[in-house]
Design an enzyme around this catalytic site. Structure first.
Site, mmCIF file in Angstrom:
data_model
loop_
_atom_site.group_PDB
_atom_site.id
_atom_site.type_symbol
_atom_site.label_atom_id
_atom_site.label_comp_id
_atom_site.label_asym_id
_atom_site.label_seq_id
_atom_site.Cartn_x
_atom_site.Cartn_y
_atom_site.Cartn_z
ATOM 1 N N LYS A 53 0.844 -1.199 0.000
ATOM 2 C CA LYS A 53 0.000 0.000 0.000
ATOM 3 C C LYS A 53 0.881 1.251 0.000
ATOM 4 O O LYS A 53 1.850 1.344 0.773
ATOM 5 C CB LYS A 53 -0.931 0.006 1.214
ATOM 6 C CG LYS A 53 -2.047 -1.014 1.107
ATOM 7 C CD LYS A 53 -3.035 -0.661 0.009
ATOM 8 C CE LYS A 53 -4.135 -1.689 -0.109
ATOM 9 N NZ LYS A 53 -4.956 -1.517 -1.314
ATOM 10 N N LYS A 73 -14.311 -7.575 -7.820
ATOM 11 C CA LYS A 73 -14.840 -7.582 -6.454
ATOM 12 C C LYS A 73 -16.366 -7.748 -6.514
ATOM 13 O O LYS A 73 -17.032 -7.042 -7.281
ATOM 14 C CB LYS A 73 -14.504 -6.265 -5.740
ATOM 15 C CG LYS A 73 -13.027 -6.090 -5.396
ATOM 16 C CD LYS A 73 -12.790 -4.725 -4.729
ATOM 17 C CE LYS A 73 -11.559 -4.691 -3.860
ATOM 18 N NZ LYS A 73 -10.296 -4.581 -4.566
HETATM 19 C C1 0XW Z 1 -9.605 -3.815 -1.242
HETATM 20 N N1 0XW Z 1 -8.406 -3.651 -0.474
HETATM 21 C C2 0XW Z 1 -8.428 -2.389 0.186
HETATM 22 C C3 0XW Z 1 -8.428 -4.758 0.528
HETATM 23 C C4 0XW Z 1 -7.843 -5.910 -0.132
HETATM 24 O O1 0XW Z 1 -7.058 -6.669 0.694
HETATM 25 C C5 0XW Z 1 -7.043 -5.304 -1.276
HETATM 26 C C6 0XW Z 1 -7.210 -3.872 -1.260
HETATM 27 C C7 0XW Z 1 -7.156 -3.183 -2.636
HETATM 28 O O2 0XW Z 1 -7.559 -2.025 -2.789
HETATM 29 O O3 0XW Z 1 -6.681 -3.774 -3.601
HETATM 30 MG MG MG Z 2 -6.695 -2.169 -4.910
#
Ligand code: 0XW
Ligand code: MG
Length: 370
Positions: A165, A267
């Site tokens: 991150k 997602k």
């Molecule tokens: C969705 N997130 C914030 C949580 C997952 O672990 C990965 C991440 C992303 O933005 O890729």
């Molecule tokens: Mg991401």
């Protein structure tokens, strides 16, 4: 089969390590929505959605009113609850948008459908094609040395893909160090990618990307628009994963056409459930974009739902999946499959294969009957 009862709970999930992203987005304690559907055939289906604050156009308190509004569709006594895609089309006609609120409904309907068939969900989505799915580990945006330490620790546990991150402190030098230190801390075969979660300008992402362009690394969703992401990909030459900007067929095709989607995060809450995500999975297989199959956040129900879709996908299309349930507590079903080394496998029992204990979920926030 008809739906006879709907129950929704909200359960706080606390991260084992507070999870920092760019622009002050943070997962410390966040609320997950847990949905149970009961059928007139005596079965129980489960769904889950857990939005991260400020992350996507989704919020935890939007789920209950949207489900209540969709009650005439959910409780239509036409026996169509087993035709999940048909019911989700009816839900889309009744209430446009609100993909994240529809996602747990779609998930719970698939759980019921697979249980009715007596099969694990992946059998309905294409069969068990990838038995062991690689997991990535996402490292909170921290001091670069601490991130490198966590990367080495996760490598020792079997992880072969690391998401770094970036951008929480708006400091390009620190972001460059994060990429370099993590890259140095893991084996050369490990996949390393830096995720800004839309928080970088074109200029900053290009400068950081060019400073690490000698390394074997990828970038993820540096900027808020696909055009800016494409410009960063062109300027840095680094492969790119698109996340926040990919949420339906049109956005997948546009990202692909712009040439910035080497990989993509599918997602469930962006697409509106497993039905729409299965269609996106097939499109990505066709165009050749590697997939990360997951959701925003969540626990065992979300993890297992996405693992079933991943397991029913050919290995060549998969970048990774996410074992979200191991980032947070409490577990919704401590008996559900979890990571083993750097991989996770789906449950083999009928349906999703998760059975949360309703007595552990607190008081429901919504109860509806047919
Ligand atoms: C969705 N997130 C914030 C949580 C997952 O672990 C990965 C991440 C992303 O933005 O890729
Ligand atoms: Mg991401």
């Amino acid at each position: 089969m008809n739906i006879s009862r709907l129950t929704l709970w909200q359960v706080p999930l606390t991260s084992h390590i507070a999870y920092n992203m760019s622009d002050g987005k943070i997962c410390d304690t966040v609320i997950t929505n847990v949905l149970r559907l009961e059928s007139d055939t005596g079965l129980t289906g489960w769904g889950e959605v857990c939005p991260i604050p400020h992350y996507l156009p989704a919020y935890e308190h939007g789920v209950a009113p949207a489900l209540e509004y969709m009650a005439p569709v959910i409780f239509a006594r036409d026996g169509q609850a087993l035709g999940v895609e048909g019911m989700m089309r009816a839900a889309d006609a009744w209430l446009q948008g609100h993909a994240y609120a529809k996602s747990p409904l779609d998930m719970a309907l698939w759980d019921l459908t697979a249980q009715t068939a007596g099969l694990p969900l992946h059998a309905l989505f294409g069969g068990l094609q990838t038995k062991e799915l690689p997991i990535y580990h996402s490292i909170s945006c921290l001091d670069p040395d601490e991130m490198a330490r966590i990367a080495a620790e996760e490598t020792a546990r079997g992880i072969t893909q690391i998401q770094v991150k970036l951008g929480a402190d708006s400091n390009n030098e620190a972001d460059i160090a994060r990429m370099r230190r993590v890259r140095e801390a893991v084996p050369s075969a490990t996949l390393v990618y830096g995720d800004w979660n839309c928080g970088a300008s074109r200029l900053d992402a290009t400068r950081v990307g060019r400073a690490v362009a000698d390394l074997d690394v990828m970038l993820e969703q540096p900027c808020a628009t696909l055009e800016d992401c494409a410009a960063v990909r062109d300027a840095t030459g680094l492969a790119m994963k698109i996340d926040e900007n990919a949420h339906d067929t049109d956005s997948l095709l546009r990202a692909w056409t712009l040439g910035c989607m080497d990989a993509v995060a599918l997602k469930t809450s962006k697409f509106g459930g497993l039905s729409a995500m299965r269609r996106a999975r097939d499109l990505c297989l066709h165009i050749g974009a590697k997939m990360c199959i997951e959701d925003t956040w969540g626990s065992d129900i979300t993890t297992m739902a996405t693992v079933h879709l991943g397991a029913a996908t050919p290995r060549r299309g998969i970048m990774n999946v996410c074992d979200l349930s191991s980032y947070v507590g409490p577990r919704l079903d401590p008996a559900a499959p979890t990571r083993s080394g750097g991989v996770i496998s789906p449950s083999q029992t009928p349906g999703l294969g998760v059975s949360p204990d309703p007595d552990q979920l607190g008081a429901p926030v919504l109860e509806l009957t047919a």
